[in-house]
Design an enzyme around this catalytic site. Structure first.
Site, PDB file in Angstrom:
ATOM      1  CG  HIS A 118      -1.951   0.936   1.370  1.00  0.00           C
ATOM      2  ND1 HIS A 118      -1.764   2.257   1.688  1.00  0.00           N
ATOM      3  CD2 HIS A 118      -3.292   0.786   1.187  1.00  0.00           C
ATOM      4  CE1 HIS A 118      -2.939   2.884   1.712  1.00  0.00           C
ATOM      5  NE2 HIS A 118      -3.883   2.007   1.407  1.00  0.00           N
ATOM      6  CG  ASP A 191       0.209  -2.356   6.293  1.00  0.00           C
ATOM      7  OD1 ASP A 191      -0.749  -2.432   7.086  1.00  0.00           O
ATOM      8  OD2 ASP A 191       0.171  -1.753   5.209  1.00  0.00           O
ATOM      9  CB  CYS A 354      -3.640   3.190  -1.682  1.00  0.00           C
ATOM     10  SG  CYS A 354      -4.918   4.420  -1.398  1.00  0.00           S
TER      11      CYS A 354
HETATM   12  C1  LIG Z   1      -2.638  -2.839   3.667  1.00  0.00           C
HETATM   13  C2  LIG Z   1      -2.961  -1.434   4.087  1.00  0.00           C
HETATM   14  N1  LIG Z   1      -2.005  -0.686   4.640  1.00  0.00           N
HETATM   15  C3  LIG Z   1      -2.236   0.562   5.055  1.00  0.00           C
HETATM   16  C4  LIG Z   1      -3.467   1.142   4.889  1.00  0.00           C
HETATM   17  C5  LIG Z   1      -3.684   2.528   5.375  1.00  0.00           C
HETATM   18  O1  LIG Z   1      -4.614   2.552   6.408  1.00  0.00           O
HETATM   19  P1  LIG Z   1      -5.183   3.924   6.989  1.00  0.00           P
HETATM   20  O2  LIG Z   1      -5.640   4.730   5.797  1.00  0.00           O
HETATM   21  O3  LIG Z   1      -6.299   3.515   7.864  1.00  0.00           O
HETATM   22  O4  LIG Z   1      -4.074   4.587   7.725  1.00  0.00           O
HETATM   23  C6  LIG Z   1      -4.487   0.415   4.296  1.00  0.00           C
HETATM   24  C7  LIG Z   1      -5.816   1.026   4.058  1.00  0.00           C
HETATM   25  O5  LIG Z   1      -6.421   0.812   3.041  1.00  0.00           O
HETATM   26  C8  LIG Z   1      -4.234  -0.916   3.884  1.00  0.00           C
HETATM   27  O6  LIG Z   1      -5.198  -1.676   3.340  1.00  0.00           O
END
Ligand SMILES: Cc1ncc(COP(=O)(O)O)c(C=O)c1O
Length: 396
Positions: A118, A191, A354
């Protein structure tokens, strides 16, 4: 495939007041709907028990502080942390990763990421001035740990990987990744955004060094998330934001800081968000993560089976993806798929999710993505498949 396993247990959907009858909400990977228990906890937090924490000398504030710190204990227990002092409340996974990048990493340090990350697990490292290497994917869209083992070098300070991919649902063999990272003295950050809502996570068993997740994907409120790190690592990290609540003494000449986790929680925290996160964890644990995992596994299996029977559909990700199915329909832009499905009251996500480097590796601009939660059932999969059949009819 155990079809019965995905038949909606009536009480789970009934827990979610924002899901009307006949609406197939298949976008839980973006954000999960909220159960009444979480809504009630937030309402009580503002309507009955509200006060700030850590500073008040009056009873209400002292009680709110107890509830706030009880949530920290609850999070620690939920992920198997050794102590609540290892739990830092942040706004979400994004902020947790930025905290590590700004406080722990030094400019010029080398980090190893993967193709499927991401943007939140790419851009913070770039902003921190890291040198970035990228592990490729296997043919079935997992992080290629053999390639990682061949690529890792003693000057890699950190390996940062998604525990579960938000696009492909691929589940990382975290223990093996930890072994590879530690073999050269690198730390492992996971993550856990997409893992924590759909599988039991035990920090000790994973052998990682940092773990982040967001409350809103775990049926909790937005604006609250968690960074876990081993106590000795947190102790070694300088503050990354300054302000109230993180200091010991302040003069214009010199400031000293509190121990973790307070050192990393500058300013008035998201008090009610923390309370809501506690309620979300209680809710998830009441159902049980094993039950949630097998529920979503059945839904994913049904979805992949049905979609793979349609000639024009291309599926991404491995067979055993966790709770998430990405796909493309030949000759149709994913945004058009999403719009047509919406007409049939099926909500999916369409776009790059993303994860633009992953889209480039898959050779597409975007995908359509269905992702599941406890409230979904076989009827939602059927609505999705009927919708995709309609898409293929409309586009010929
Ligand atoms: C794998 C992963 N990492 C990080 C994020 C970022 O999360 P947040 O926007 O809640 O900080 C997301 C959100 O879509 C995600 O799916």
């Amino acid at each position: 495939m155990d079809i019965a396993a995905s038949t909606r247990p009536p009480d789970w959907l009934a827990d979610f007041p924002a899901i009307p009858q006949g609406w197939a909400y298949l976008d839980s990977a973006a954000t999960a709907q909220k159960p009444q228990a979480v809504i009630d906890a937030i309402t009580r937090g503002y309507a009955e028990t509200y006060a700030t924490v850590h500073r008040g000398v009056y009873q209400r504030s002292a009680e709110m502080t107890v509830a706030f710190e009880a949530s920290r204990q609850r999070v620690a227990r939920f992920i198997g942390a050794r102590s609540a002092e290892e739990i830092v409340f942040v706004r979400g996974a994004t902020e947790g990763i930025n905290l590590v990048a700004q406080s722990w990493l030094k400019p010029g340090d080398r980090v190893l990421l993967s193709t499927l990350e991401h943007h939140s697990n790419i851009v913070p490292w770039q902003l921190a001035g890291a040198q970035i290497d990228v592990v490729p994917l296997t043919a079935d869209h997992r992080i290629d740990l053999d390639a990682m083992a061949a690529m890792i070098r003693p000057d890699h300070k950190l390996v940062a990987l998604a525990h579960v991919s938000n696009v492909l649902g691929s589940v990382l063999d975290a223990k093996r990744a930890a072994g590879i990272a530690h073999s050269v003295g690198a730390k492992l950050l996971l993550d856990g955004c997409q893992a924590v809502p759909r599988m039991k996570v035990d920090i000790g068993g994973l052998d990682c060094d940092f773990y982040v997740f967001s409350g809103h994907k775990l049926y909790g409120p937005t604006g609250i998330g968690v960074l876990w790190a081993r106590a000795d690592i947190l102790d070694s990290m300088p503050p990354w934001q300054g302000g109230g609540a993180m200091i010991d003494t302040v003069t214009f000449e010199r400031t000293t800081f509190l121990a973790p986790p307070a050192r990393f929680e500058a300013g008035t925290p998201h008090v009610v968000g923390v309370i809501g996160l506690h309620a979300a964890i209680d809710y998830v644990d009441t159902i049980g993560l094993d039950a949630i995992a097998s529920h979503e596994e059945a839904l994913v299996g049904e979805t992949r089976d049905a979609l793979s029977g349609l000639n024009s559909v291309r599926l991404f990700g491995p067979e055993d993806s966790a709770g998430i199915v990405s796909f493309a329909v030949e000759g149709v832009h994913p945004h058009d798929i999403g719009t047509i499905l919406d007409e049939s009251r099926v909500a999916i996500r369409a776009g790059h999710h993303c994860a633009q480097p992953l889209m480039a590796a898959l050779g597409v601009d975007a995908t359509a993505r269905a992702s599941f939660g406890v409230y979904n059932a076989k009827q939602d999969v059927e609505a999705l498949v009927r919708g995709i059949e309609r898409v293929t009819r409309i586009f010929g």
